[in-house]
Enzyme design. Sequence first.
Site, PDB file in Angstrom:
ATOM      1  N   GLY A  27      -6.105 -18.629 -33.262  1.00  0.00           N
ATOM      2  CA  GLY A  27      -7.089 -19.634 -32.845  1.00  0.00           C
ATOM      3  C   GLY A  27      -8.256 -18.992 -32.118  1.00  0.00           C
ATOM      4  O   GLY A  27      -9.430 -19.334 -32.362  1.00  0.00           O
ATOM      5  N   CYS A  30      -4.620 -15.553 -27.199  1.00  0.00           N
ATOM      6  CA  CYS A  30      -3.962 -16.861 -27.253  1.00  0.00           C
ATOM      7  C   CYS A  30      -2.542 -16.601 -27.738  1.00  0.00           C
ATOM      8  O   CYS A  30      -2.140 -15.441 -27.865  1.00  0.00           O
ATOM      9  CB  CYS A  30      -4.724 -17.858 -28.128  1.00  0.00           C
ATOM     10  SG  CYS A  30      -4.742 -17.516 -29.895  1.00  0.00           S
ATOM     11  N   GLY A  31      -1.785 -17.636 -28.000  1.00  0.00           N
ATOM     12  CA  GLY A  31      -0.384 -17.422 -28.364  1.00  0.00           C
ATOM     13  C   GLY A  31      -0.229 -16.530 -29.571  1.00  0.00           C
ATOM     14  O   GLY A  31       0.495 -15.530 -29.551  1.00  0.00           O
ATOM     15  N   HIS A  87     -13.324   0.570 -39.186  1.00  0.00           N
ATOM     16  CA  HIS A  87     -13.822  -0.010 -40.436  1.00  0.00           C
ATOM     17  C   HIS A  87     -14.680  -1.257 -40.238  1.00  0.00           C
ATOM     18  O   HIS A  87     -15.555  -1.528 -41.049  1.00  0.00           O
ATOM     19  CB  HIS A  87     -12.642  -0.374 -41.354  1.00  0.00           C
ATOM     20  CG  HIS A  87     -11.970   0.823 -41.933  1.00  0.00           C
ATOM     21  ND1 HIS A  87     -11.013   0.738 -42.905  1.00  0.00           N
ATOM     22  CD2 HIS A  87     -12.109   2.157 -41.665  1.00  0.00           C
ATOM     23  CE1 HIS A  87     -10.589   1.957 -43.244  1.00  0.00           C
ATOM     24  NE2 HIS A  87     -11.234   2.836 -42.482  1.00  0.00           N
ATOM     25  N   GLY A  91      -3.030 -15.311 -31.363  1.00  0.00           N
ATOM     26  CA  GLY A  91      -4.244 -14.521 -31.577  1.00  0.00           C
ATOM     27  C   GLY A  91      -5.154 -15.139 -32.620  1.00  0.00           C
ATOM     28  O   GLY A  91      -6.330 -14.791 -32.715  1.00  0.00           O
ATOM     29  N   HIS A 149      -3.612 -20.875 -22.354  1.00  0.00           N
ATOM     30  CA  HIS A 149      -2.360 -20.752 -21.592  1.00  0.00           C
ATOM     31  C   HIS A 149      -1.384 -19.780 -22.254  1.00  0.00           C
ATOM     32  O   HIS A 149      -0.590 -19.136 -21.585  1.00  0.00           O
ATOM     33  CB  HIS A 149      -1.706 -22.130 -21.421  1.00  0.00           C
ATOM     34  CG  HIS A 149      -1.485 -22.844 -22.715  1.00  0.00           C
ATOM     35  ND1 HIS A 149      -2.544 -23.360 -23.450  1.00  0.00           N
ATOM     36  CD2 HIS A 149      -0.359 -23.094 -23.430  1.00  0.00           C
ATOM     37  CE1 HIS A 149      -2.055 -23.920 -24.546  1.00  0.00           C
ATOM     38  NE2 HIS A 149      -0.745 -23.763 -24.565  1.00  0.00           N
TER      39      HIS A 149
HETATM   40  C1  RB5 Z   1      -1.058 -22.915 -28.069  1.00  0.00           C
HETATM   41  O1  RB5 Z   1       0.204 -23.495 -28.088  1.00  0.00           O
HETATM   42  C2  RB5 Z   1      -1.295 -22.099 -29.315  1.00  0.00           C
HETATM   43  O2  RB5 Z   1      -1.499 -22.965 -30.383  1.00  0.00           O
HETATM   44  C3  RB5 Z   1      -2.458 -21.170 -29.123  1.00  0.00           C
HETATM   45  O3  RB5 Z   1      -2.202 -20.317 -28.061  1.00  0.00           O
HETATM   46  C4  RB5 Z   1      -2.795 -20.264 -30.293  1.00  0.00           C
HETATM   47  O4  RB5 Z   1      -1.669 -19.619 -30.782  1.00  0.00           O
HETATM   48  C5  RB5 Z   1      -3.591 -20.893 -31.351  1.00  0.00           C
HETATM   49  O5  RB5 Z   1      -3.939 -20.300 -32.379  1.00  0.00           O
END
Ligand code: RB5
Length: 150
Positions: free
Chosen positions: A75, A70-71, A103, A73, A14
């Site tokens: 995760g 992701c928020g 690289h 990057g 999300h």
């Molecule tokens: C979600 O809130 C957030 O934890 C996810 O997008 C990301 O940043 C995880 O590493």
Amino acid sequence: MNEKKQTLALASDHGGYWMKDFIAFKLRDAGYEVKDFGNNSGESVDYPDFIHPLAHAIDEGKFERGIIVCGSGNGAQITANKYLNVRAGLCWNLEQTKLIRMHNNANVMSLPGRYVTFDEAWKMVEVFLNTAFAGGRHERRVEKIRQIIK
Ligand code: RB5
């Protein structure tokens, strides 16, 4: 009419959904095919549920390149790098993006959807897609990444 280009794999949670959709739109407009692994709404989801399928498909050679968001990057990148044939690099700016290609021969770029603008993200995508691996000494180093100690 745009010339047909490679199919790119896209996935997000999300925190990266809107940016992923924007990138998908820009890629299609530039003549690329897009395989969208989701997610497809701004509702809270768990990033591994969407990143694992993309990384598995890249690992199996079904797609050459992937773009994950992701928020932060982080995760998404950590999840994708569980797969032996995936080299996912975190992209915060153009120089970093150039380096993950030159690289590290990265085949996946991970974008922090909450920390870069859509315009910055698209410029990084263009660099990711148009920068070649430098080879040479980096060939040896990239090969050594696979040699985990057991
Ligand atoms: C979600 O809130 C957030 O934890 C996810 O997008 C990301 O940043 C995880 O590493």
